[in-house]
Design an enzyme around this catalytic site. Sequence first.
Site, short mmCIF file in Angstrom:
data_model
loop_
_atom_site.label_atom_id
_atom_site.label_comp_id
_atom_site.label_asym_id
_atom_site.label_seq_id
_atom_site.Cartn_x
_atom_site.Cartn_y
_atom_site.Cartn_z
N THR A 142 12.07 -21.87 -14.22
CA THR A 142 12.26 -23.03 -13.34
C THR A 142 13.39 -23.93 -13.83
OG1 THR A 142 9.89 -22.95 -12.96
CG2 THR A 142 11.00 -24.96 -12.27
N GLU A 424 2.98 -20.29 -11.31
CA GLU A 424 2.81 -18.87 -10.95
C GLU A 424 2.82 -18.68 -9.44
OE1 GLU A 424 3.15 -16.46 -12.97
OE2 GLU A 424 3.17 -17.78 -14.72
C1 LIG Z 1 1.96 -27.62 -15.84
C2 LIG Z 1 3.12 -26.78 -15.39
C3 LIG Z 1 3.58 -25.76 -16.23
C4 LIG Z 1 4.70 -25.01 -15.87
N1 LIG Z 1 5.16 -24.03 -16.73
C5 LIG Z 1 6.30 -23.36 -16.44
C6 LIG Z 1 6.87 -22.41 -17.36
O1 LIG Z 1 6.31 -22.17 -18.43
N2 LIG Z 1 8.04 -21.79 -17.05
C7 LIG Z 1 8.68 -22.04 -15.87
O2 LIG Z 1 9.74 -21.45 -15.64
N3 LIG Z 1 8.15 -22.91 -14.95
C8 LIG Z 1 6.99 -23.57 -15.20
N4 LIG Z 1 6.47 -24.48 -14.29
C9 LIG Z 1 7.16 -24.71 -13.04
C10 LIG Z 1 6.46 -24.06 -11.84
O3 LIG Z 1 6.55 -22.67 -11.92
C11 LIG Z 1 7.08 -24.63 -10.54
O4 LIG Z 1 6.78 -26.01 -10.48
C12 LIG Z 1 6.53 -23.90 -9.33
O5 LIG Z 1 7.09 -22.61 -9.24
C13 LIG Z 1 6.79 -24.66 -8.00
O6 LIG Z 1 8.13 -24.89 -7.82
P1 LIG Z 1 8.71 -26.34 -7.51
O7 LIG Z 1 8.18 -27.27 -8.55
O8 LIG Z 1 10.17 -26.16 -7.40
O9 LIG Z 1 8.09 -26.76 -6.14
P2 LIG Z 1 8.81 -26.71 -4.73
O10 LIG Z 1 9.12 -25.29 -4.41
O11 LIG Z 1 9.91 -27.68 -4.68
O12 LIG Z 1 7.62 -27.18 -3.80
C14 LIG Z 1 7.49 -28.48 -3.26
C15 LIG Z 1 6.84 -28.38 -1.87
O13 LIG Z 1 7.70 -27.63 -1.00
C16 LIG Z 1 6.96 -26.62 -0.33
N5 LIG Z 1 7.78 -25.43 -0.12
C17 LIG Z 1 8.72 -24.91 -0.94
N6 LIG Z 1 9.23 -23.79 -0.41
C18 LIG Z 1 8.62 -23.56 0.76
C19 LIG Z 1 8.70 -22.56 1.76
N7 LIG Z 1 9.52 -21.51 1.63
N8 LIG Z 1 7.91 -22.66 2.85
C20 LIG Z 1 7.05 -23.70 2.97
N9 LIG Z 1 6.92 -24.67 2.05
C21 LIG Z 1 7.69 -24.61 0.96
C22 LIG Z 1 5.80 -26.29 -1.26
O14 LIG Z 1 4.71 -25.76 -0.54
C23 LIG Z 1 5.49 -27.66 -1.86
O15 LIG Z 1 4.60 -28.34 -0.99
C24 LIG Z 1 5.34 -25.23 -14.63
C25 LIG Z 1 4.85 -26.25 -13.77
C26 LIG Z 1 3.76 -27.00 -14.15
C27 LIG Z 1 3.27 -28.08 -13.24
#
Ligand SMILES: Cc1cc2nc3c(=O)[nH]c(=O)nc-3n(C[C@H](O)[C@H](O)[C@H](O)COP(=O)(O)OP(=O)(O)OC[C@H]3O[C@@H](n4cnc5c(N)ncnc54)[C@H](O)[C@@H]3O)c2cc1C
Length: 662
Positions: A142, A424
Amino acid sequence: LAAMNPDICRERENATFNTETLTNMLDGSAEKTRRRREIESLVINDPDFQHDDPNFMSRSERYDAAVKKSSQMIMKLRDYGISDPEEIYFYKRCVHRGFSEPLDLHLGMFLTTLLNQASPTQLDTFFTPAWNLEIVGTYAQTELGHGTHIRKLETTATYDPSTQEFVLNCPTVSSIKWWPGGLGKTSNHAIVLAQLYTLGKCHGLHAFIVPIRCMKTHQPLPGVTVGDIGPKFGFEEVDNGYLKLENVRIPRENMLMKYAQVEPDGSYLKPPSDKLTYGTMVFIRAMIVGESARALSKSCTIAIRYSAVRHQSELRPGEPEPQILDYQAQQYKLFPLLAAAYAFTFVGQYMSDTYHRITGHINQGDFSQLPELHALAAGLKAFTTWTANAGIEVCRMACGGHGYLCCSGLPDIYVTFTPTCTYEGENTVMMLQTARFLVKCYRQAREGQQLSGTVSYLNEQQRLQPQPVSSRPTVVNINDLASLVEAYKLRAAKLVEVAAKSLQGELQRSISQEDAWNNSSIELVRASDAHCHYVVVELFAAKLSEISDTAVHSVLNTLALLYALHGITLNSGDFLQAGLLSVPQLSQITQRIKALLVEIRPNAVALVDSFDYNDEMLNSVLGRYDGNVYESMFEWAKRSPLNRTEVHESYYKYMKPLRSKL
Ligand SMILES: Cc1cc2nc3c(=O)[nH]c(=O)nc-3n(C[C@H](O)[C@H](O)[C@H](O)COP(=O)(O)OP(=O)(O)OC[C@H]3O[C@@H](n4cnc5c(N)ncnc54)[C@H](O)[C@@H]3O)c2cc1C
């Protein structure tokens, strides 16, 4: 037993089944229960793993204590000869009392990714040092700007044939890696996901092993800016971190090359199949389904035991205050969640078994079942985590004010569990992935292809078309689980059809595939939700056929009926709209649910006892096995840091001077 709360004693005497028999069934066998308890007691009796309440510690202290425990844990796993992956996972969970910890990513992602994606030579170079904790790694995918849409990740790895090195860069603010667990302080290596450029061409995302801290001093290496992202909602023990790479050079051999490869001259060899990297994702999502069951069963244990010892208000004038578990409204909050906890336990076992079965096929080169497993793992991960996440909060509120105290254990369960809805694979995005598979299957079935597995119901689309209620006898027999499973199947078939038709309708308006998809996403998510709900009800019903003990069978049958009927009331619009249910049946279902609550009531405490959470592991004053809640709460409160003498001094320092001025 003398010290036990009399209410909770009576509850156990009233149970109609043997809790040990049910515990053995949940574990898989009496031998597995024995072994699980043996491992648990190794931790409980180990002076190095005595548990200070983290709620009285600062974040730095929590991190420090967790790293200390992790390092001792690794040594002890070897001393005790615990090598089975499931036993390692369980031992680790006991040591950290269910909290996440700084080595989670090293053990869960770094080592697994090496095993799945490193070439034999790379395994020799990296795996043994990583196994021996000389290399401590994390998984950096990420970025600040992108989590879900990984194709848009911006970190680059550009191959330089003159030195046979990759040069890594995070060229923008949004490309800074953000979130990886263990990155902030703990790791000295990271598997970095970056866009591969070689000979002037971009080949998309690939994984690279990047040293980030000096193996001797643990200081960041040149070109590496790394640190902790700051306090979060929970995950206090984990140093989720940021990482900015500027012209960081790594040898060619550090790209994970089991499948895709870059030759010394820079030529690129494609992986034989893009499905090969699915395995780790499916495995972790399948494990998360099991986590949903655990988080929910722990929460139910706390709320139900507490409800058995808590007396409040008046049920009948002049009589003693009843246990709050006697209130129908309290039962209606908690028993459907208890039923869901059992359902998810069985679904978690099914996912784990299915993963291992299908991995066997994949190892033989047969990928045919992978798309279904991938869709099922994504959907069930989302379905179960959403339900469990909401359920934990219901359990907390069902404990009244005391549920808000950290010593109830419920806030910790919630903040540790809730990110499973996001990591995940963000849940809505997961549901949409499952929907893509369902719509594809729907179309294949309409074209006459024969489907197998959990989507085989789409083969029978004509037969499954629900008839108008007036033209046939009632479809649902609300007392018969098989009939309820059928109703869930018909609802799923209907909602998959609704989603597919919505998509088709949008496409007829001459808009792009992507816009049509976006305009149908509400229907698509609902279709996936209905499909997963059907699978859960079906698996719960199927599990019953494996149970030989009559008393256990009877109580689980009651829970399965409650799970199915309660789900219908929550989604009654779907069932009515699909003509699967008549309006009068809705009130019959409510009556039936009330009767089921009464049936479950005498077994409620025994049902949570069967999950067999040791007090040390449950870590909840409200959920204590002996039910002695108030004494323990008072003892716990006395330890609050605000009760220390020096804190009184703040009062005299700031408040007392006011007296003379006001
Ligand atoms: C405690 C924690 C530990 C983590 N550990 C790791 C790690 O070890 N390594 C790592 O790489 N990452 C890690 N992450 C990151 C995590 O994998 C991401 O936060 C996750 O993949 C979601 O991506 P985002 O935050 O960009 O959310 P976004 O994709 O920006 O989502 C935000 C909103 O947009 C909506 N959305 C996005 N795309 C679409 C779509 N195509 N259609 C409809 N709705 C959509 C979603 O449903 C959501 O409501 C961690 C996160 C947390 C909270």
